[in-house]
Design a protein around this motif. Structure first.
Motif, PDB file in Angstrom:
ATOM      1  N   LYS A  76      51.870  14.039  -5.098  1.00 30.08           N
ATOM      2  CA  LYS A  76      52.449  13.361  -6.475  1.00 30.08           C
ATOM      3  C   LYS A  76      53.576  12.742  -6.002  1.00 30.08           C
ATOM      4  N   VAL A 133      53.325  17.267  -1.432  1.00 34.80           N
ATOM      5  CA  VAL A 133      51.956  17.685  -1.305  1.00 34.80           C
ATOM      6  C   VAL A 133      52.187  19.065  -1.650  1.00 34.80           C
ATOM      7  N   ASN A 139      47.929   4.483  -7.431  1.00 25.99           N
ATOM      8  CA  ASN A 139      46.601   5.270  -7.146  1.00 25.99           C
ATOM      9  C   ASN A 139      46.084   4.846  -5.783  1.00 25.99           C
ATOM     10  N   THR A 189      51.096  22.715  -0.697  1.00 20.84           N
ATOM     11  CA  THR A 189      50.134  23.641   0.096  1.00 20.84           C
ATOM     12  C   THR A 189      50.397  24.894   0.064  1.00 20.84           C
ATOM     13  N   ASN A 228      43.576  14.544   4.245  1.00 19.57           N
ATOM     14  CA  ASN A 228      42.334  15.245   3.697  1.00 19.57           C
ATOM     15  C   ASN A 228      42.758  16.320   2.553  1.00 19.57           C
ATOM     16  N   ALA A 229      43.754  15.656   1.509  1.00 18.46           N
ATOM     17  CA  ALA A 229      44.193  16.654   0.412  1.00 18.46           C
ATOM     18  C   ALA A 229      43.544  16.049  -0.791  1.00 18.46           C
ATOM     19  N   HIS A 230      43.846  17.011  -1.901  1.00 14.52           N
ATOM     20  CA  HIS A 230      42.968  16.610  -3.126  1.00 14.52           C
ATOM     21  C   HIS A 230      44.045  16.188  -4.010  1.00 14.52           C
ATOM     22  N   VAL A 231      43.671  15.106  -4.843  1.00 12.03           N
ATOM     23  CA  VAL A 231      44.616  14.135  -5.684  1.00 12.03           C
ATOM     24  C   VAL A 231      45.573  15.120  -6.590  1.00 12.03           C
ATOM     25  N   SER A 232      45.084  16.316  -7.074  1.00  9.11           N
ATOM     26  CA  SER A 232      45.832  17.153  -7.746  1.00  9.11           C
ATOM     27  C   SER A 232      46.873  17.692  -7.113  1.00  9.11           C
ATOM     28  N   ASP A 233      46.977  17.508  -5.677  1.00 12.55           N
ATOM     29  CA  ASP A 233      48.111  18.049  -4.841  1.00 12.55           C
ATOM     30  C   ASP A 233      49.092  17.509  -4.416  1.00 12.55           C
ATOM     31  N   LEU A 237      45.961  10.704   0.454  1.00 10.80           N
ATOM     32  CA  LEU A 237      44.836  11.737   0.329  1.00 10.80           C
ATOM     33  C   LEU A 237      43.737  11.615   1.479  1.00 10.80           C
ATOM     34  N   GLU A 238      43.254  10.495   1.940  1.00  9.10           N
ATOM     35  CA  GLU A 238      42.483  10.334   2.890  1.00  9.10           C
ATOM     36  C   GLU A 238      43.092  10.882   4.420  1.00  9.10           C
TER      37      GLU A 238
END
Ligand code: NAX
Length: 331
Positions: free
Chosen positions: A179, A200, A161, A202, A172-177, A168-169
């Motif tokens: 993996k 990711v 995690n 997109t 600037n993405a979201h955790v659900s995107d 993510l930082e």
């Protein structure tokens, strides 16, 4: 209504214990339709604090919480448990030799292995959190031979995690995107956080993290070091080690193991090696796994480049050393 699941948390009077028990009692670990009975174990000097945790659990009036057993008796704690979260252990104190810490933990995990083997439910799933997590799990596996080795795991989901968090930082993405990062090896600073297969989502479809970040130098140096050293950075900032993130990761680990990983997604778990990716069989090593119907399987066939190979072997070598140190403590 479902029958309650019995969940043991050892070291329950400690920091991670305090963070994880309300998560479990709220259904974060096993779902909002799964009642639970918590078994809380700690040692005698922490008995009063442990009782305080039990009082707070009663005061929180959690609808899913059907009972609390708070005890310093390892047999009572292990009785009929379906899931065991092993957070209790002997911490490394300043000036202590690695061998002395190992020796304390080997005796704790040897004794708790025997108690689990004799008193837990036959299909009990075990997650070792306490450090040295992989080697404590290995000791537990060796001394509980009647527990299937597939049921004994250690926590590297926090590292997994943390790796996601750094990506993510950066993007600037979201955790659900994002993996499919991987933590290989030991839950220690030799772990290898690998993004070579991570993707990711997109607006124009799935892309490799490596392509989107477009900075191999960062991915191969600072990113890896940040994830490896994150635990130390938290201690420096908080003057205490990670607790809420560790508790949350332990819930993620068990939830995915029991309820399954989403299709096309893998997670990192410390599991016994069957020799996959050339890792010495029998070590407890963090691999990418998918889970279905309560069983994990190591993701096969990933291409490993030379850079990765070296890092995967270095962390395996550290685990081999830890294993022989643990064995030397048995005599
Ligand atoms: P704390 O010191 O706050 O709590 C540990 C608790 O374990 C104490 O209440 C202690 O009395 C109890 N304990 C000691 N020996 C025991 C025994 N034989 N049986 C039952 N309980 C016993 O530590 P905390 O911050 O909660 O961390 C717990 C463990 O998690 C440590 O070993 C820590 O190094 C490890 N961590 C592992 C992580 C991972 O990702 N795998 C991350 C977080 C954490 O650092």
């Amino acid at each position: 209504a479902k029958n309650p699941v019995r969940i043991l948390v050892t070291g329950a009077a400690g920091q991670i214990g305090y963070a994880i028990v309300p998560m479990i009692a709220r259904g974060v670990m096993l779902g909002l339709d799964q009642p639970v009975i918590l078994h809380l174990l700690d040692i005698e000097p922490a008995a009063e604090a442990l009782n305080g945790v039990k009082m707070e659990l009663i005061d929180a009036a959690f609808p899913l919480l059907k009972g609390v057993v708070a005890t310093t008796d390892v047999v009572e704690a292990c009785k009929d448990v379906n899931i065991a979260i092993m957070v209790g252990g002997f911490p490394r104190k300043e000036g202590m030799e690695r061998k002395d810490v190992m020796s304390k933990n080997v005796s704790i995990y040897k004794a708790q292995a025997a108690a689990l083997e004799q008193h837990a439910a036959a299909d009990c799933k075990v997650l070792v959190v306490a450090n040295p997590a992989n080697t404590n799990a290995l000791v537990l596996k060796e001394f509980a031979p009647s527990i299937p080795e597939k049921n004994i795991t250690c926590l590297t989901r926090l590292d997994h995690n943390r790796a996601l968090g750094q990506i993510l930082e950066r993007l600037n993405a979201h955790v659900s995107d994002v993996k499919n990062v991987i933590i290989w090896g030991n839950h220690s600073s030799t772990q290898y956080p690998d993004v070579n297969h991570a993707t990711v989502t997109t607006s124009s479809g799935g892309k490799l993290v490596r392509e989107l970040v477009a900075d191999d130098n960062w991915l191969n140096t600072d990113f890896i070091a940040t994830v490896q050293q994150r635990g130390a950075a938290i201690i420096k900032a908080r003057k205490l080690s990670s607790a809420l993130s560790a508790a949350s990761a332990a819930c993620d680990h068990i939830r995915d193991w029991v309820l399954g990983t989403p299709k096309g997604t893998w997670v990192s778990m410390g599991v016994y090696s069957d020799g996959s990716y050339g890792i010495q069989p029998g070590l407890i090593y963090s691999f990418p796994v998918t889970c279905e119907k309560g069983q994990w399987s190591i993701v096969q066939g990933l291409k490993i480049d030379e850079f990765s190979r070296k890092k995967m072997d270095a962390t395996a070598n550290e685990l081999i050393e830890e294993k022989s140190l643990a064995y030397s403590c048995l005599n």
